[in-house]
Design a protein around this motif. Structure first.
Motif, PDB file in Angstrom:
ATOM      1  N   SER A  15     -21.135 -28.484  -8.864  1.00  0.00           N
ATOM      2  CA  SER A  15     -21.501 -26.659  -9.924  1.00  0.00           C
ATOM      3  C   SER A  15     -21.411 -27.759 -11.699  1.00  0.00           C
ATOM      4  O   SER A  15     -21.997 -27.472 -12.228  1.00  0.00           O
ATOM      5  N   PRO A  83     -20.015 -20.403 -17.176  1.00  0.00           N
ATOM      6  CA  PRO A  83     -19.909 -19.400 -15.549  1.00  0.00           C
ATOM      7  C   PRO A  83     -18.252 -20.491 -14.702  1.00  0.00           C
ATOM      8  O   PRO A  83     -17.969 -20.758 -15.414  1.00  0.00           O
ATOM      9  N   THR A  85     -17.195 -21.226 -10.591  1.00  0.00           N
ATOM     10  CA  THR A  85     -16.638 -21.700  -9.683  1.00  0.00           C
ATOM     11  C   THR A  85     -15.589 -21.878  -8.720  1.00  0.00           C
ATOM     12  O   THR A  85     -14.880 -22.500  -9.197  1.00  0.00           O
ATOM     13  N   VAL A 104     -20.818 -16.044 -15.520  1.00  0.00           N
ATOM     14  CA  VAL A 104     -22.278 -15.828 -14.752  1.00  0.00           C
ATOM     15  C   VAL A 104     -21.041 -16.186 -13.014  1.00  0.00           C
ATOM     16  O   VAL A 104     -20.724 -17.677 -13.180  1.00  0.00           O
ATOM     17  N   ASN A 105     -20.689 -15.747 -11.755  1.00  0.00           N
ATOM     18  CA  ASN A 105     -19.615 -16.516 -10.862  1.00  0.00           C
ATOM     19  C   ASN A 105     -20.901 -16.611  -9.748  1.00  0.00           C
ATOM     20  O   ASN A 105     -21.614 -16.291  -9.557  1.00  0.00           O
ATOM     21  N   LEU A 106     -20.534 -18.045  -9.402  1.00  0.00           N
ATOM     22  CA  LEU A 106     -21.230 -19.012  -8.032  1.00  0.00           C
ATOM     23  C   LEU A 106     -20.114 -18.489  -6.772  1.00  0.00           C
ATOM     24  O   LEU A 106     -18.895 -18.472  -7.002  1.00  0.00           O
ATOM     25  N   THR A 135     -25.505 -15.676  -7.219  1.00  0.00           N
ATOM     26  CA  THR A 135     -24.917 -15.598  -8.604  1.00  0.00           C
ATOM     27  C   THR A 135     -24.766 -14.095  -8.812  1.00  0.00           C
ATOM     28  O   THR A 135     -25.875 -13.556  -9.167  1.00  0.00           O
ATOM     29  N   TYR A 148     -27.457 -12.140  -9.550  1.00  0.00           N
ATOM     30  CA  TYR A 148     -28.326 -12.753  -9.969  1.00  0.00           C
ATOM     31  C   TYR A 148     -29.549 -12.846  -8.865  1.00  0.00           C
ATOM     32  O   TYR A 148     -30.843 -12.760  -9.250  1.00  0.00           O
ATOM     33  N   LEU A 176     -27.139 -21.597  -9.239  1.00  0.00           N
ATOM     34  CA  LEU A 176     -25.766 -21.871 -11.108  1.00  0.00           C
ATOM     35  C   LEU A 176     -26.639 -22.244 -12.488  1.00  0.00           C
ATOM     36  O   LEU A 176     -26.528 -21.175 -13.103  1.00  0.00           O
ATOM     37  N   THR A 179     -29.897 -19.574 -12.905  1.00  0.00           N
ATOM     38  CA  THR A 179     -29.250 -19.111 -13.177  1.00  0.00           C
ATOM     39  C   THR A 179     -29.448 -18.894 -14.533  1.00  0.00           C
ATOM     40  O   THR A 179     -29.745 -17.820 -15.300  1.00  0.00           O
TER      41      THR A 179
END
Length: 328
Positions: A15, A83, A85, A104-106, A135, A148, A176, A179
């Motif tokens: 990521s 972001p 991860t 924003v989470n993966l 995501t 997302y 990711l 997104t």
């Protein structure tokens, strides 16, 4: 967008690499503090911290993301989005409010399935055919934020948690970036997760990895694959703890041995945990049919094939393990 990335294990490195190659600016990285790792349990930086240091990025290692010094630095960095991860700690509201596009989470599952720390092992252990990565925007509730995007990934019959996670780390990294591109362009809005289908995936403990030989063969196989490579499946033979790698589900001798003449000598049934060795391999009993052991590792020794290990076991005149040799 100006980003601050949060991640810790090796699965988060793809990521970070994808973000560094994207049109977005990575201003800094947040990761967990240095911790013991490896066989020597030496204290060292996380894989994400090591990768960030190689690229010259500022690395933040707060003991907790609630730390006031960390929050001040995060505000000073002024990210538009953060972001995440596999960071490994809950993000407090004070931090969630800093970037205008949120965090924003993966996550390595198809939410709302398998919320929590270990989605990949739980997907394998429960026999899922398909999983994926999602995501979503972080909220206070665990992995419950609006979604997302998703990518899907089939789970192979021989996949270990390590195999599957490696693939998801790569496909998820692309998701990711896509997104974040959509958020920046104003073309992507998150959708609430459905209320149905919620399941949870707590951390897999060493005790969870102790093989349950009284389960059916296919369940034993999934349990071992779900715990490979970490925390590592294991069983006891007397007072000796033995680490196990994935086993093979083999056809019974009555089914023709799968084309292998040696399999004709293998037992069609064994008591749960009972061992048998012979030309066909090393087998252990389950609640249904025996499974063939793959690699094993006795304490203080190297990883080896089950056949190598079995040479040191007491055997009867026929070459089979003594009936008293039973895993527990």
């Amino acid at each position: 967008m100006r980003l601050v990335f949060a991640g810790t294990p090796a699965a988060a490195v793809p990521s970070l690499d994808a973000l560094l190659k994207s049109r977005h600016e990575v201003a800094a990285v947040i990761t967990r503090p240095d911790a013991p790792a490896g066989r020597g349990r030496r204290v060292g930086p996380s894989p994400v911290a090591e990768r960030a240091a190689e690229t010259g990025l500022e690395v933040l290692k707060p003991a907790t993301p609630r730390d006031e010094g960390f929050l001040r630095r995060l505000r000073a960095l002024a990210p538009e989005c953060c972001p995440v991860t596999a960071y490994g700690a809950l993000i407090p509201s004070a931090a969630l409010e800093v970037p205008r596009h949120g965090w924003v989470n993966l996550h390595f599952s198809l939410l709302p399935a398998w919320r929590g720390a270990a989605p990949v092992p739980h997907a394998i252990a429960h026999g899922d055919d398909i999983t994926g990565a999602t995501t979503f925007r972080l909220v206070a509730e665990l992995d419950a934020g609006p979604v997302y995007g998703v990518v899907t990934e089939p789970i192979g019959e021989q996949d270990t948690a390590g195999d599957l996670l490696a693939r998801l780390a790569e496909s998820g990294a692309s998701l990711l970036v896509t997104t974040l591109d959509g958020i920046e362009a104003g073309q992507l809005q998150p959708r609430p997760q459905p209320a149905d289908g919620v399941s949870y995936a707590p951390k897999v403990t060493p005790e969870d990895a102790r093989v349950r030989w009284n389960a059916p063969a296919h369940v034993v196989g999934r349990q071992i694959r779900a715990c490979t490579p970490a925390p590592g499946a294991w069983t006891m033979l007397g007072d000796t703890r033995l680490k196990l790698w994935p086993v093979r589900l083999r056809p019974p001798s009555g089914a023709g041995g799968g084309g292998d003449p040696a399999l004709a000598t293998a037992p069609e049934s064994l008591a749960p945990g009972e061992l048998w060795t012979g030309r066909a391999g090393v087998f252990a009993g389950t609640a249904t049919c025996p499974v063939e052991l793959g690699d094993v590792q006795p304490p203080g020794k190297r990883r080896m094939t089950a056949a190598e290990w079995a040479r040191g076991l007491p055997q009867d005149r026929a070459g089979a393990s003594q009936p008293s040799l039973v895993f527990s």
